[in-house]
Scaffold this active site. Sequence first.
Site, PDB file in Angstrom:
ATOM      1  N   ASN A   1       3.387  19.340   0.163  1.00  0.00           N
ATOM      2  CA  ASN A   1       3.018  17.929   0.348  1.00  0.00           C
ATOM      3  C   ASN A   1       2.289  17.702   1.682  1.00  0.00           C
ATOM      4  OD1 ASN A   1       2.880  15.228  -0.200  1.00  0.00           O
ATOM      5  ND2 ASN A   1       5.063  14.813   0.062  1.00  0.00           N
TER       6      ASN A   1
ATOM      7  N   HIS B   1      17.521   9.028  -6.992  1.00  0.00           N
ATOM      8  CA  HIS B   1      17.378   8.213  -5.784  1.00  0.00           C
ATOM      9  C   HIS B   1      17.550   6.722  -6.056  1.00  0.00           C
ATOM     10  CE1 HIS B   1      14.540  11.221  -3.513  1.00  0.00           C
ATOM     11  NE2 HIS B   1      15.607  11.812  -4.021  1.00  0.00           N
TER      12      HIS B   1
ATOM     13  N   ARG C   1      21.888   9.253  -4.989  1.00  0.00           N
ATOM     14  CA  ARG C   1      21.625   9.192  -3.554  1.00  0.00           C
ATOM     15  C   ARG C   1      21.312   7.751  -3.180  1.00  0.00           C
ATOM     16  NH1 ARG C   1      16.302  11.543  -0.348  1.00  0.00           N
ATOM     17  NH2 ARG C   1      15.618   9.396  -0.643  1.00  0.00           N
TER      18      ARG C   1
ATOM     19  N   TYR D   1      13.314   5.338   6.062  1.00  0.00           N
ATOM     20  CA  TYR D   1      13.088   6.463   5.149  1.00  0.00           C
ATOM     21  C   TYR D   1      13.744   6.189   3.786  1.00  0.00           C
ATOM     22  CZ  TYR D   1      13.902  10.552   2.462  1.00  0.00           C
ATOM     23  OH  TYR D   1      13.962  11.400   1.397  1.00  0.00           O
TER      24      TYR D   1
ATOM     25  N   ASP E   1      20.763  10.886   2.543  1.00  0.00           N
ATOM     26  CA  ASP E   1      19.823  11.762   3.249  1.00  0.00           C
ATOM     27  C   ASP E   1      19.554  11.202   4.648  1.00  0.00           C
ATOM     28  OD1 ASP E   1      17.854  13.527   3.997  1.00  0.00           O
ATOM     29  OD2 ASP E   1      16.635  13.274   2.178  1.00  0.00           O
TER      30      ASP E   1
ATOM     31  N   HIS F   1      17.671  12.822   6.769  1.00  0.00           N
ATOM     32  CA  HIS F   1      16.277  13.218   6.972  1.00  0.00           C
ATOM     33  C   HIS F   1      15.998  13.685   8.402  1.00  0.00           C
ATOM     34  CE1 HIS F   1      12.066  13.234   5.461  1.00  0.00           C
ATOM     35  NE2 HIS F   1      12.703  13.390   4.334  1.00  0.00           N
TER      36      HIS F   1
ATOM     37  N   GLU G   1      22.925  14.808   3.902  1.00  0.00           N
ATOM     38  CA  GLU G   1      21.799  15.752   3.843  1.00  0.00           C
ATOM     39  C   GLU G   1      21.014  15.775   5.147  1.00  0.00           C
ATOM     40  OE1 GLU G   1      19.451  15.071   0.371  1.00  0.00           O
ATOM     41  OE2 GLU G   1      17.613  15.796   1.304  1.00  0.00           O
TER      42      GLU G   1
ATOM     43  N   GLU H   1      15.701  21.765   2.784  1.00  0.00           N
ATOM     44  CA  GLU H   1      14.538  21.492   1.934  1.00  0.00           C
ATOM     45  C   GLU H   1      13.234  21.929   2.601  1.00  0.00           C
ATOM     46  OE1 GLU H   1      15.166  17.247   1.333  1.00  0.00           O
ATOM     47  OE2 GLU H   1      13.376  16.809   2.493  1.00  0.00           O
TER      48      GLU H   1
ATOM     49  N   ARG I   1      19.477  23.767   0.281  1.00  0.00           N
ATOM     50  CA  ARG I   1      18.464  22.974  -0.420  1.00  0.00           C
ATOM     51  C   ARG I   1      17.100  23.639  -0.530  1.00  0.00           C
ATOM     52  NH1 ARG I   1      18.550  18.283  -2.007  1.00  0.00           N
ATOM     53  NH2 ARG I   1      16.599  17.494  -1.123  1.00  0.00           N
TER      54      ARG I   1
ATOM     55  N   HIS J   1      16.087  20.888  -3.511  1.00  0.00           N
ATOM     56  CA  HIS J   1      15.146  19.781  -3.373  1.00  0.00           C
ATOM     57  C   HIS J   1      14.446  19.534  -4.711  1.00  0.00           C
ATOM     58  CE1 HIS J   1      11.375  18.379  -0.910  1.00  0.00           C
ATOM     59  NE2 HIS J   1      12.132  17.357  -1.226  1.00  0.00           N
TER      60      HIS J   1
ATOM     61  N   ASP K   1       7.102  15.413  -5.134  1.00  0.00           N
ATOM     62  CA  ASP K   1       6.031  16.305  -4.658  1.00  0.00           C
ATOM     63  C   ASP K   1       6.230  17.731  -5.160  1.00  0.00           C
ATOM     64  OD1 ASP K   1       8.092  15.520  -2.631  1.00  0.00           O
ATOM     65  OD2 ASP K   1       7.332  17.243  -1.527  1.00  0.00           O
TER      66      ASP K   1
ATOM     67  N   GLU L   1      18.473  17.930  -7.324  1.00  0.00           N
ATOM     68  CA  GLU L   1      17.839  16.621  -7.115  1.00  0.00           C
ATOM     69  C   GLU L   1      16.839  16.360  -8.239  1.00  0.00           C
ATOM     70  OE1 GLU L   1      15.536  16.398  -3.484  1.00  0.00           O
ATOM     71  OE2 GLU L   1      15.670  14.212  -3.434  1.00  0.00           O
TER      72      GLU L   1
ATOM     73  N   TRP M   1      10.279  12.509  11.217  1.00  0.00           N
ATOM     74  CA  TRP M   1      10.204  11.566  10.089  1.00  0.00           C
ATOM     75  C   TRP M   1      11.260  11.907   9.064  1.00  0.00           C
ATOM     76  CZ3 TRP M   1       9.010  12.275   4.787  1.00  0.00           C
ATOM     77  CH2 TRP M   1       9.034  11.080   4.047  1.00  0.00           C
TER      78      TRP M   1
HETATM   79  O1  EZ4 Z   1      10.957  13.698   2.255  1.00  0.00           O
HETATM   80  O2  EZ4 Z   1       9.905  15.518  -0.633  1.00  0.00           O
HETATM   81  O3  EZ4 Z   1      15.532  14.751  -0.344  1.00  0.00           O
HETATM   82  N1  EZ4 Z   1      14.382  14.471  -0.491  1.00  0.00           N
HETATM   83  C1  EZ4 Z   1      13.520  14.294   0.513  1.00  0.00           C
HETATM   84  C2  EZ4 Z   1      12.081  13.995   0.139  1.00  0.00           C
HETATM   85  C3  EZ4 Z   1      11.106  14.577   1.170  1.00  0.00           C
HETATM   86  C4  EZ4 Z   1       9.757  14.788   0.540  1.00  0.00           C
HETATM   87  C5  EZ4 Z   1       8.795  15.483   1.505  1.00  0.00           C
HETATM   88  O4  EZ4 Z   1       7.628  15.866   0.874  1.00  0.00           O
HETATM   89  O5  EZ4 Z   1      13.905  14.373   1.662  1.00  0.00           O
HETATM   90  O6  EZ4 Z   1      11.906  12.613   0.010  1.00  0.00           O
HETATM   91 CO    CO Z   2      15.833  15.244   1.796  1.00  0.00          CO
END
Ligand code: EZ4
Ligand code: CO
Length: 402
Positions: free
Chosen positions: A37, A122, A147, A159, A210, A212, A236, A262, A283, A312, A316, A339, A402
């Site tokens: 991605n 999600h 999630r 996020y 998550d 992140h 996560e 991931e 992951r 993961h 994407d 996921e 991010w």
């Molecule tokens: O941010 O796949 O758990 N899932 C994630 C995703 C990732 C994207 C990054 O390309 O964290 O949303």
């Molecule tokens: Co994630």
Amino acid sequence: MKIVDARVIVCSPDRNFVTLKIETDEGIYGLGDGTLNGREMAVASYLSEHVIPCLIGRDPFDIEDIWQYLYRGAYWRRGPVTMSAIAAVDVALWDIKGKALKTPVYNLLGGKSRQGVLVYTHANGKTVDETVASVRRYMDAGYLAVRAQCAVPGVASSYGVPKGGKPYEPAERGLPSEDVWSTERYLNFVPGLFERLRAEVGHDVHLLHDVHHRLTPIEAARLGKSLEPYHLFWMEDPTPAELQEGFALIRQHTTTPIATGEVFNSVWDAHDLIRKQWIDYIRMTIVHGGGITHLKKTADFAALYQVKTGFHGATDLSPITMAAALHFGLAIHNFGIQEHMHHSELTDRVFPHEYSFNAGYMYPGDAPGLGVEIDEALVSQYPYQRAYLPVARKLDGTMTDW
Ligand code: EZ4
Ligand code: CO
């Protein structure tokens, strides 16, 4: 059997995908996903310039040897671009072998260990009320694991929460957008979200969250501890995992299970995390981790330490990776959860597939190989469009994860 041709197909049916098609002299072909991605063309050119010329004339049944040739033979090892390119080749070869032997890929990996593959999806919302409603919607649709992400008050774009009412898609056309981040506001908000969720939806559904990669180890420890009464399935990516021993600190403070990886692309990224039992779920996924061949070794290593898989599976990752993950998850013993984020209707039309969802589980189907196609006539109508993941800054403007 011999490989006679291989081609990279880059397309954008609502989002970008990099697909490798390998053809043999017997008319059987295989498909592999190499999507990375926001860096798609790096993998596409790695494949066309450097990998495909080495494949022509080889026996596609020699999967292990071809894997080692591409990994060791490059001299330059690992990294997401290299490992996604190797994965595209590897998965296409497993697809070819299944088709040639007229059996689904899960049979090549040891056969069925279970009837179906438990998945989570999600849910999200701009408010706690919206998030509760979103979790309920997925429970009503049959999901047993969800999630939950929610916009944090005072944090402009959080996020996992969609912008402008669209489904959350982790990529945007044009240059990277900038999100805002506040650890303090997030840490003060999230325990209340899960307190409310458990009060509303009860204790049977699995809830996941998550982080992140946004906390330091001690902040993640505080979060894990504060979420213990709501017994999450996992927390996560609580902290960036380049510093593997950072997870030891989290572990000293909380029993909330931890999933990470991931963004990993090799078992070496998770070596200490697994052997020191600092995580519960790995992951790393088939497309970014060198394909089925390398993930099988990683999963077997993780099994020794009672670490399960939790791959993961955001949008994407193309339907080819989704199919590969379902065959894999059906076969291995230490499968945990997979996921599943729905692809758009257009993506599904470009990649017709055999896999299906029913009552919380997914099923890869029994077609030979992976059971995924690519509609090449349709693909030509959706050319690649440059797109990026967002970036994030703290309230004072400092760049952060991010
Ligand atoms: O941010 O796949 O758990 N899932 C994630 C995703 C990732 C994207 C990054 O390309 O964290 O949303
Ligand atoms: Co994630």
